[in-house]
Write a protein that holds these residues in place. Structure first.
Motif, PDB file in Angstrom:
ATOM      1  N   LEU A 240       0.772  -1.252   0.124  1.00  0.00           N
ATOM      2  CA  LEU A 240       0.068  -0.210   0.184  1.00  0.00           C
ATOM      3  C   LEU A 240       1.037   1.281  -0.074  1.00  0.00           C
ATOM      4  O   LEU A 240       0.564   2.448  -0.901  1.00  0.00           O
ATOM      5  N   LEU A 241       2.007   1.161   0.893  1.00  0.00           N
ATOM      6  CA  LEU A 241       2.786   2.557   1.069  1.00  0.00           C
ATOM      7  C   LEU A 241       3.629   2.628  -0.406  1.00  0.00           C
ATOM      8  O   LEU A 241       3.408   3.768  -0.939  1.00  0.00           O
ATOM      9  N   VAL A 242       4.008   1.659  -1.041  1.00  0.00           N
ATOM     10  CA  VAL A 242       4.813   1.862  -2.336  1.00  0.00           C
ATOM     11  C   VAL A 242       3.921   2.260  -3.652  1.00  0.00           C
ATOM     12  O   VAL A 242       4.079   2.978  -4.310  1.00  0.00           O
ATOM     13  N   GLY A 243       2.535   1.326  -3.518  1.00  0.00           N
ATOM     14  CA  GLY A 243       1.863   1.416  -4.431  1.00  0.00           C
ATOM     15  C   GLY A 243       1.246   2.530  -4.738  1.00  0.00           C
ATOM     16  O   GLY A 243       0.866   3.190  -5.849  1.00  0.00           O
ATOM     17  N   LEU A 244       0.795   3.287  -3.531  1.00  0.00           N
ATOM     18  CA  LEU A 244      -0.103   4.404  -3.458  1.00  0.00           C
ATOM     19  C   LEU A 244       0.860   5.780  -3.965  1.00  0.00           C
ATOM     20  O   LEU A 244       0.829   6.469  -4.649  1.00  0.00           O
ATOM     21  N   ALA A 245       2.244   5.486  -3.674  1.00  0.00           N
ATOM     22  CA  ALA A 245       3.177   6.632  -3.831  1.00  0.00           C
ATOM     23  C   ALA A 245       3.656   6.481  -5.514  1.00  0.00           C
ATOM     24  O   ALA A 245       3.420   7.395  -6.082  1.00  0.00           O
ATOM     25  N   VAL A 246       3.883   5.477  -5.776  1.00  0.00           N
ATOM     26  CA  VAL A 246       4.127   5.376  -7.258  1.00  0.00           C
ATOM     27  C   VAL A 246       3.164   5.501  -8.068  1.00  0.00           C
ATOM     28  O   VAL A 246       3.411   6.147  -9.058  1.00  0.00           O
ATOM     29  N   GLY A 247       1.935   5.094  -7.883  1.00  0.00           N
ATOM     30  CA  GLY A 247       0.757   4.872  -8.691  1.00  0.00           C
ATOM     31  C   GLY A 247       0.470   6.293  -8.855  1.00  0.00           C
ATOM     32  O   GLY A 247       0.133   7.015 -10.039  1.00  0.00           O
ATOM     33  N   VAL A 248       0.425   7.121  -7.749  1.00  0.00           N
ATOM     34  CA  VAL A 248      -0.219   8.534  -7.945  1.00  0.00           C
ATOM     35  C   VAL A 248       1.004   9.200  -8.848  1.00  0.00           C
ATOM     36  O   VAL A 248       0.708  10.319  -9.645  1.00  0.00           O
ATOM     37  N   PHE A 308       8.502  -8.849   0.803  1.00  0.00           N
ATOM     38  CA  PHE A 308       8.604  -7.458   0.701  1.00  0.00           C
ATOM     39  C   PHE A 308       9.098  -7.392  -1.102  1.00  0.00           C
ATOM     40  O   PHE A 308       8.355  -6.550  -1.532  1.00  0.00           O
ATOM     41  N   GLY A 309       9.926  -7.823  -1.216  1.00  0.00           N
ATOM     42  CA  GLY A 309      10.425  -7.781  -2.951  1.00  0.00           C
ATOM     43  C   GLY A 309       9.425  -8.347  -3.770  1.00  0.00           C
ATOM     44  O   GLY A 309       8.965  -7.551  -4.807  1.00  0.00           O
ATOM     45  N   VAL A 310       8.901  -9.356  -3.432  1.00  0.00           N
ATOM     46  CA  VAL A 310       7.727  -9.854  -4.415  1.00  0.00           C
ATOM     47  C   VAL A 310       6.599  -9.009  -4.268  1.00  0.00           C
ATOM     48  O   VAL A 310       6.175  -8.713  -5.563  1.00  0.00           O
ATOM     49  N   GLY A 311       6.146  -8.479  -3.322  1.00  0.00           N
ATOM     50  CA  GLY A 311       4.997  -7.730  -2.985  1.00  0.00           C
ATOM     51  C   GLY A 311       5.215  -6.332  -3.839  1.00  0.00           C
ATOM     52  O   GLY A 311       4.227  -5.734  -4.519  1.00  0.00           O
ATOM     53  N   THR A 312       6.473  -5.423  -3.583  1.00  0.00           N
ATOM     54  CA  THR A 312       6.595  -4.412  -4.232  1.00  0.00           C
ATOM     55  C   THR A 312       6.982  -4.469  -5.686  1.00  0.00           C
ATOM     56  O   THR A 312       6.389  -3.661  -6.468  1.00  0.00           O
ATOM     57  N   ILE A 313       7.388  -5.514  -6.104  1.00  0.00           N
ATOM     58  CA  ILE A 313       7.632  -5.593  -7.523  1.00  0.00           C
ATOM     59  C   ILE A 313       6.419  -5.955  -8.181  1.00  0.00           C
ATOM     60  O   ILE A 313       6.056  -5.290  -9.237  1.00  0.00           O
ATOM     61  N   LEU A 314       5.356  -6.540  -7.604  1.00  0.00           N
ATOM     62  CA  LEU A 314       4.122  -6.795  -8.034  1.00  0.00           C
ATOM     63  C   LEU A 314       3.406  -5.458  -8.343  1.00  0.00           C
ATOM     64  O   LEU A 314       2.571  -5.152  -9.425  1.00  0.00           O
ATOM     65  N   VAL A 315       3.187  -4.625  -7.253  1.00  0.00           N
ATOM     66  CA  VAL A 315       2.479  -3.350  -7.175  1.00  0.00           C
ATOM     67  C   VAL A 315       3.124  -2.273  -8.084  1.00  0.00           C
ATOM     68  O   VAL A 315       2.498  -1.820  -8.863  1.00  0.00           O
ATOM     69  N   VAL A 316       4.510  -2.507  -8.192  1.00  0.00           N
ATOM     70  CA  VAL A 316       5.152  -1.644  -9.182  1.00  0.00           C
ATOM     71  C   VAL A 316       4.753  -1.891 -10.855  1.00  0.00           C
ATOM     72  O   VAL A 316       4.451  -1.193 -11.558  1.00  0.00           O
ATOM     73  N   ALA A 317       4.876  -3.139 -11.056  1.00  0.00           N
ATOM     74  CA  ALA A 317       4.549  -3.695 -12.275  1.00  0.00           C
ATOM     75  C   ALA A 317       3.078  -3.523 -12.714  1.00  0.00           C
ATOM     76  O   ALA A 317       2.766  -2.901 -13.903  1.00  0.00           O
TER      77      ALA A 317
END
Length: 724
Positions: A240-248, A308-317
């Motif tokens: 949520l932290l990374v996804g909301l930041a990079v998504g926006v 964490f790595g798998v989760g953040t890679i998925l959300v960024v991709a």
């Protein structure tokens, strides 16, 4: 439709945007179907979670796996009540009342006789909560109420309860409340900032909506990824932290460029293609760089970091996929309606950027002085990093106002062996017998002769098959662990295979794993980031500058963490207690996250500068134009990130506060001192040397950064042609 004469738009982002523009309904409905499908499948299959043995390392990890496979009967959750004399009064009546109250309390079993502390000021009563230990937190409240009632009857004494069940309940309730508040606040805060940035409701809603959908889709995909790498429960919060930041950020970059080109006179289709060719290209390069940085977590070989790595890679991709497909489709469908529902006083057709342009003129007029001042400021902020120490996460990392924290601290001071025991795991085809008995006897003798380094009683538990024995001994402190492992256990157990586990051992082995993986992680992230920048911008200098600037922002963030959490500044404001170190996994995790996120700004700014250079502008003018035109959107993106990350500082755990403060401080510094001062100053001083590439690297592919040539009618969607 056949192609007509004219140059065809090239590039992955531009082709994706053109396809989405031609097939708007398919792109939008396909995206919605994708998000819904993976969410439904996630609910059906569920996510596999990592067990405690999956997360272990070294001897403690091996020992935990042996114990897990040995078939020991499950023990009920243990609890303890400390009765402490702090004012010279008698404890006897209170001890009697506590014991009697607990024996009458629902779900309380095995109430033991009180044990006295060596200093004679404290008594400890242990008991258990009946039933499954995993769900004991649901049944511990009656005992907490009973102990609280006895405390009220004896105000001159301190009476506190701690244990696994009460800890899970009190800490879990506090953390759940904080996460709920975070979820409720992060989206409105982000939306509010975007409303100010765009001045239009529809334009502000698009980034938030797409970011949320990308996070939801990535969480759905996590169910499938967990089959290969079991996940930990905190992964969704990091996503949520990374996804909301990079998504926006990604949507903000794309929309602002499309709107700028539209206001510059481009027709809707032309504006969309330019945004795709420039900001869209920056998005996928930035996303690839972030993914590469996150992949560095795999080199830790730790279940939590891998999760964490798998989760953040998925959300960024997923975010990149949405930004390059459904976002162009939505912008093509909306056209100028993306500026619908304008907010009076906030909406403006064009930002003049007077403040940023005036500031840039000052920086570029005196680049050397500006660079020296910027480096000096960053060095001052980073200076405390020389005193950076790390520590394992513990109960002391919770707010001291929580009753469970006060109880644990009292028990730790009076009965240290109760809070930091060590377990010696012995495995043998037939573990019972004279060899084990003699080894335990030698261990007891060593404990008695240890001058308090080790404490008893020494207890032995053997599994039903008689193949594994767990010998428990108390540690006065974590420093005693090395002596236990290196001399006491070998001397006592001889050729019997014995491994030491327990909280202190687990933390020591985890730290050793992190220390061993640090060079690999740093080397991988720095090396791949350098190569990506080199290939993207065809410049060794640009690649080196990007890596060095990101390292400066990371160092400054580390310094801020030491300044706040080790030196104790802002304790009352942030509701924490200073400790002698930063949470042990924080430096490595922050490095990876910050290095990835910093590339958002760096790639976006450099791409705009390179556009100007490719059009023939002198470097200084290209820098002024590139940064001047991106300053507004980067400021808005940075404010969103700082706000979202700052909310994590409101959570109860010291580690989440460190994460929030570290990320927010680094992003703020990156968007101000780094991008607005140091980057333009350094590039102005280097001039044409910025674009230096050795001849032997001339084989690198040419990547155009300038806006694309005019497109022909053949490149336009049919509905767009109908409007022209």
């Amino acid at each position: 439709m056949k192609k007509q004469h004219g140059e065809q738009v090239k590039g992955l982002a531009a082709r994706a945007a053109l396809w989405s523009a031609r097939h708007r309904a398919l792109a939008i409905l396909g995206w919605i179907a994708f998000v819904v499908a993976v969410t439904v499948l996630n609910g059906h299959f569920g996510t596999l979670e990592a067990t405690s043995s999956d997360q272990g390392h070294g001897d403690s990890g091996k020992a935990d796996r042996i114990v897990e496979a040995a078939g020991f009967p499950e023990k009920p959750a243990g609890e303890m009540v400390i009765v402490q004399n702090r004012a010279g009064t008698d404890r006897a009546a209170a001890i009697t009342d506590v014991t009697a109250a607990l024996k009458k309390t629902t779900d309380v079993i095995d109430v033991q006789k009180p044990v006295e502390s060596p200093d004679g000021r404290s008594s400890l009563i242990t008991f258990s909560i009946s039933g499954d230990s995993e769900t004991a937190s649901d049944r511990v409240q009656p005992s907490l109420d009973a102990v609280a009632a006895v405390q009220a009857e004896h105000p001159d004494l301190y009476i506190g309860q701690g244990g696994s069940a009460s800890g899970d309940k009190l800490i879990g309730d506090k953390l759940d409340q904080g996460l709920t508040n975070l979820g409720m606040l992060s989206i409105p805060v982000t939306l509010g900032i975007l409303l100010v940035a765009f001045g239009a409701v529809v334009a502000a809603l698009l980034p938030v909506l797409l970011a949320i959908m990308a996070v939801v889709a990535a969480m759905g995909l996590l169910a499938f990824a967990s089959r290969l790498a079991p996940t930990v429960d905190t992964t969704v919060h990091v996503m949520l932290l990374v996804g909301l930041a990079v998504g926006v950020d990604y949507c903000l970059f794309y929309i602002r460029r499309e709107r700028d080109e539209r206001r510059n006179g481009a027709d809707p289709h032309r504006a969309l293609v330019i945004a795709a060719q420039t900001s869209g290209r920056s998005i996928w390069i930035s996303g690839l760089t972030v993914i590469v940085a996150m992949a560095g977590m795999f080199f830790t070989f730790d279940a939590t970091f891998v999760s964490f790595g798998v989760g953040t890679i998925l959300v960024v991709a997923t975010t990149v996929l949405g930004s390059l497909t459904v976002l162009p489709a939505l912008l093509s469908a909306l056209g100028d309606k993306v500026d619908a529902v304008k907010i009076p006083g906030l909406y403006r057709k064009r930002g003049d950027g007077r403040m940023w342009n005036g500031f840039l003129r000052l920086v570029l007029a005196k680049p050397l002085i500006s660079a020296v001042l910027a480096v000096g400021a960053l060095a001052a902020l980073a200076a405390p990093v020389l005193d950076l120490r790390t520590k394992a996460e513990g109960i002391e990392d919770m707010p001291v106002s929580l009753p469970i924290v006060q109880a644990y601290k009292a028990v730790d001071e009076a009965f240290p062996s109760e809070t930091s025991p060590a377990d010696i795991v012995v495995q043998s085809p037939a573990v019972r017998g004279e060899r084990l008995d003699s080894a335990v006897a030698r261990l007891r003798s060593a404990v008695e002769a240890s001058d308090g380094k080790f404490t008893g009683p020494v207890e032995v538990d053997i599994n039903p098959a008689g193949t594994v024995a767990v010998v428990s001994v108390g540690l006065a402190d974590a420093a005693s662990l090395s002596e236990l492992r290196e001399s006491v256990v070998p001397a006592a157990f001889g050729d019997l295979p014995a491994l030491v586990t327990g909280e202190a051992a687990w933390n020591a082995d985890f730290n050793a794993r992190l220390d061993a993986s640090m060079p690999w992680v740093f080397g991988f992230v720095l090396g791949l980031a350098f190569l990506l920048l080199l290939v993207s911008f065809r410049s060794v200098v640009v690649a080196v500058t990007g890596v060095v600037l990101n390292l400066l922002s990371v160092a400054a963030a580390y310094g801020m963490l030491v300044f706040v959490f080790q030196y104790g500044h802002f304790e009352k404001l942030l509701d924490f207690q200073a400790s002698d170190g930063i949470t042990n996994w924080m430096p490595l995790f922050l490095f990876i996250i910050l290095f990835g996120l910093s590339m958002d700004y760096h790639v976006f700014v450099l791409s705009r500068i390179r556009e100007g250079h490719d059009r023939g502008l002198p470097t200084k003018q290209a820098v002024r134009e590139g940064i001047g035109r991106t300053a507004g959107v980067i400021t808005s993106a940075a404010i969103v990130m700082v706000a979202v990350f700052g909310l994590f500082a409101t959570l109860p755990l010291a580690s989440t506060k460190q994460l929030g403060i570290g990320l927010a401080a680094a992003v703020l510094l990156d968007a101000t001192i780094i991008r607005a001062v140091l980057l333009p100053a350094v590039m102005a001083m280097l001039g044409e040397k910025n674009w230096w590439l050795p001849k032997w690297l001339g084989w690198l592919p040419e990547v155009a950064h300038e806006p694309p040539p005019a497109v022909t009618d053949a490149d336009r969607p049919e509905r767009e042609l109908a409007r022209v």
